[in-house]
Design a protein around this motif. Structure first.
Motif, mmCIF file in Angstrom:
data_model
loop_
_atom_site.group_PDB
_atom_site.id
_atom_site.type_symbol
_atom_site.label_atom_id
_atom_site.label_comp_id
_atom_site.label_asym_id
_atom_site.label_seq_id
_atom_site.Cartn_x
_atom_site.Cartn_y
_atom_site.Cartn_z
ATOM 1 N N THR A 159 -27.388 24.348 -57.695
ATOM 2 C CA THR A 159 -28.185 23.546 -56.763
ATOM 3 C C THR A 159 -29.584 23.308 -57.309
ATOM 4 N N PHE A 160 -30.191 24.330 -57.890
ATOM 5 C CA PHE A 160 -31.514 24.176 -58.478
ATOM 6 C C PHE A 160 -31.459 23.197 -59.657
ATOM 7 N N GLY A 161 -30.402 23.305 -60.465
ATOM 8 C CA GLY A 161 -30.235 22.360 -61.569
ATOM 9 C C GLY A 161 -30.061 20.933 -61.085
ATOM 10 N N THR A 186 -15.468 34.292 -48.695
ATOM 11 C CA THR A 186 -14.764 35.391 -49.364
ATOM 12 C C THR A 186 -15.674 36.576 -49.658
ATOM 13 N N GLY A 187 -16.964 36.398 -49.472
ATOM 14 C CA GLY A 187 -17.887 37.499 -49.714
ATOM 15 C C GLY A 187 -18.138 37.792 -51.182
ATOM 16 N N ARG A 188 -17.950 36.832 -52.042
ATOM 17 C CA ARG A 188 -18.166 37.023 -53.477
ATOM 18 C C ARG A 188 -19.592 36.573 -53.824
ATOM 19 N N VAL A 189 -20.425 37.542 -54.149
ATOM 20 C CA VAL A 189 -21.837 37.276 -54.413
ATOM 21 C C VAL A 189 -22.013 36.453 -55.694
ATOM 22 N N GLY A 190 -21.125 36.663 -56.657
ATOM 23 C CA GLY A 190 -21.231 35.942 -57.914
ATOM 24 C C GLY A 190 -21.103 34.436 -57.735
ATOM 25 N N LEU A 191 -20.194 34.009 -56.851
ATOM 26 C CA LEU A 191 -20.024 32.581 -56.597
ATOM 27 C C LEU A 191 -21.247 32.001 -55.878
ATOM 28 N N VAL A 192 -21.783 32.761 -54.928
ATOM 29 C CA VAL A 192 -22.968 32.292 -54.203
ATOM 30 C C VAL A 192 -24.156 32.156 -55.163
ATOM 31 N N SER A 193 -24.321 33.141 -56.055
ATOM 32 C CA SER A 193 -25.427 33.083 -57.018
ATOM 33 C C SER A 193 -25.287 31.898 -57.969
ATOM 34 N N ASP A 194 -24.070 31.650 -58.442
ATOM 35 C CA ASP A 194 -23.849 30.516 -59.337
ATOM 36 C C ASP A 194 -24.050 29.187 -58.614
ATOM 37 N N ALA A 195 -23.687 29.144 -57.309
ATOM 38 C CA ALA A 195 -23.884 27.920 -56.527
ATOM 39 C C ALA A 195 -25.374 27.602 -56.379
ATOM 40 N N PHE A 196 -26.207 28.612 -56.151
ATOM 41 C CA PHE A 196 -27.649 28.380 -56.051
ATOM 42 C C PHE A 196 -28.228 27.953 -57.399
ATOM 43 N N HIS A 197 -27.693 28.506 -58.474
ATOM 44 C CA HIS A 197 -28.144 28.079 -59.807
ATOM 45 C C HIS A 197 -27.840 26.593 -60.035
ATOM 46 N N MET A 253 -23.118 12.057 -62.102
ATOM 47 C CA MET A 253 -23.094 13.460 -62.518
ATOM 48 C C MET A 253 -23.732 14.358 -61.460
ATOM 49 N N ILE A 254 -24.824 13.905 -60.853
ATOM 50 C CA ILE A 254 -25.456 14.685 -59.789
ATOM 51 C C ILE A 254 -24.508 14.825 -58.605
ATOM 52 N N SER A 255 -23.809 13.761 -58.267
ATOM 53 C CA SER A 255 -22.859 13.808 -57.146
ATOM 54 C C SER A 255 -21.747 14.805 -57.418
ATOM 55 N N LEU A 256 -21.225 14.827 -58.641
ATOM 56 C CA LEU A 256 -20.180 15.791 -58.990
ATOM 57 C C LEU A 256 -20.695 17.224 -58.891
ATOM 58 N N ASN A 257 -21.908 17.467 -59.387
ATOM 59 C CA ASN A 257 -22.465 18.816 -59.341
ATOM 60 C C ASN A 257 -22.753 19.262 -57.914
ATOM 61 N N VAL A 258 -23.222 18.340 -57.082
ATOM 62 C CA VAL A 258 -23.476 18.690 -55.681
ATOM 63 C C VAL A 258 -22.176 19.032 -54.972
ATOM 64 N N ALA A 259 -21.147 18.228 -55.203
ATOM 65 C CA ALA A 259 -19.850 18.504 -54.574
ATOM 66 C C ALA A 259 -19.294 19.844 -55.034
ATOM 67 N N TYR A 260 -19.397 20.138 -56.331
ATOM 68 C CA TYR A 260 -18.857 21.390 -56.845
ATOM 69 C C TYR A 260 -19.665 22.600 -56.351
ATOM 70 N N SER A 261 -21.006 22.502 -56.381
ATOM 71 C CA SER A 261 -21.825 23.636 -55.943
ATOM 72 C C SER A 261 -21.645 23.911 -54.449
ATOM 73 N N THR A 262 -21.464 22.841 -53.648
ATOM 74 C CA THR A 262 -21.221 23.043 -52.218
ATOM 75 C C THR A 262 -19.895 23.743 -51.973
ATOM 76 N N THR A 263 -18.864 23.316 -52.699
ATOM 77 C CA THR A 263 -17.555 23.973 -52.572
ATOM 78 C C THR A 263 -17.629 25.427 -53.002
ATOM 79 N N GLU A 264 -18.326 25.696 -54.098
ATOM 80 C CA GLU A 264 -18.462 27.062 -54.596
ATOM 81 C C GLU A 264 -19.234 27.933 -53.605
ATOM 82 N N LEU A 265 -20.256 27.375 -52.976
ATOM 83 C CA LEU A 265 -21.042 28.125 -52.008
ATOM 84 C C LEU A 265 -20.211 28.472 -50.772
#
Length: 400
Positions: free
Chosen positions: A155-157, A142-153, A124-136
């Protein structure tokens, strides 16, 4: 091997005792470096009185003198002066790094041979890391701040879930000379950290809903629905992995249950958050007013109610509160039964707490009448609290 009829304890013979010391600490049979000394209790003005376990039915067996109250272990018994300096920060730095690397490698080895929940959490951690990295990466390009903010959220999780995985592995290590109780409490600390993070997430969602109420909701970024759907699917996999712990009020039988429950609540709260964002985006597309405020408020309340029981339970463990499984009335009854004995003057102190769920520790200090034999009192007190569910009990008696 001799057996005491009074306390049901086993006393090894001299040869067995020497072999056990040789096995545990590397002492030879002829080693005489253990010296016995006298140590008075904290409130004792007269002769120190330390409870000992002896055989009441064997008068020929020499009794342990009351002056022999503890074992004074010389400094060089277990490690040399150079080794002790490295624990105080004054020794060789390379030795500290080597010891830390050994600890890390032992944890990795335990993770590799861990149970199914540890392996599921790693996936599960591996899936979340892969997804958050792609989102970041997509958010930065693309310059979308919302995606960057969600990616950091996310990553912290992932960092908190990684700490949970580390606690699962480290708690399997045996007690040592530094951590004499072992590492089991790491699981309670990990569960408390997850609960604290979820409470912060609940508060941040409430603030986000208040901010959405103040600003124009027409500026809501609908592209986040794709991110929310993907995140929901990833978290649902984690909920399925830990579905046996998907409850609010769970009875914790041990420290592992507490940590597994915190992981399940973590991914469940993230799933609720993603579902709330999806619902808000859909309602806004239909033209519903204040839909985002309503959804974020509901998600905030749901996460708060979901995690609050875990926060109270883990906080009680770390603060060493009275064990919730033992009613206060039962402890008071034991108190009265001990005070009712003729040889007992009063109970000076009684403390009980849970080291981890299912492991209750206690300490009792009793003042007895001077000249009375306290062996039957010790047997009575140990049996009384053992039947109550106290696994580790230390009893001190003082002559008054």
């Amino acid at each position: 091997m001799e057996k005491s009829d009074s306390f049901k304890y086993y006393y090894p013979s001299e040869k067995e005792s020497q072999n056990s010391w040789n096995t545990g600490f590397g002492l030879s049979v002829s080693d005489r470096r253990l010296a016995f000394s006298r140590q008075a209790s904290f409130d004792q003005a007269r002769e120190p009185h330390t409870p000992v376990s002896i055989n009441l039915n064997d008068p020929a067996k020499p009794l342990l003198a009351r002056s022999v109250s503890n074992i004074d272990i010389p400094t060089g018994l277990f490690y040399s002066l150079d080794e002790s300096n490295k624990y105080s920060g004054e020794g060789n730095g390379s030795a500290q790094k080597f010891s830390f690397m050994l600890f890390v490698f032992s944890i990795l080895r335990i993770m590799r041979s861990g149970n199914r929940y540890m392996k599921r959490l790693f996936v599960m951690i591996s899936l979340n890391v892969a997804y958050s990295t792609t989102e970041l990466v997509i958010g930065l390009f693309t310059g979308r701040v919302g995606l960057v903010s969600d990616a950091f959220h996310l990553t912290f999780g992932c960092g908190l879930l990684t700490f949970s995985l580390f606690a699962m592995a480290a708690s399997r290590k045996q007690p040592d000379r530094v951590y004499t109780y072992g590492y089991k409490r790491l699981e309670a600390l990990s569960a408390f950290t997850n609960a604290l993070f979820l409470l912060f997430m609940s508060f941040s969602l409430a603030v986000e809903g208040l901010h959405a109420f103040i600003q124009d909701e027409s500026e809501h970024k609908h592209y986040l629905i794709v991110s929310a759907v993907t995140n929901l699917l990833v978290n649902l996999i984690g909920v399925w992995f830990f579905r046996n712990y998907a409850r609010i009020n769970l009875v914790y039988r041990n420290a592992e249950d507490m940590n597994y429950h915190s992981v399940c609540l973590h991914v469940l709260a993230d799933s609720i958050r993603s579902a709330g964002l999806i619902l808000a985006s859909w309602l806004l597309s239909l033209g519903v007013q204040n839909a985002e405020v309503l959804c974020l408020g509901l998600v905030s309340v749901a996460v708060f109610m979901l995690v609050m029981p875990l926060f109270k339970a883990t906080g009680g463990i770390l603060l060493q509160m009275a064990p919730p499984r033992i009613p206060t009335s039962a402890l008071s009854k034991c108190w009265r039964q001990i005070n009712a004995r003729e040889d007992v003057l009063e109970i000076a102190q009684a403390r009980f707490w849970e080291f981890v769920p299912g492991h209750v520790v206690g300490s009792v200090s009793i003042q007895v009448k001077k000249g009375m034999d306290d062996r039957t009192t010790l047997q009575f007190v140990h049996g009384l609290y053992h039947d109550l569910g106290v696994q580790n009990l230390t009893v001190q008696t003082d002559d008054v």
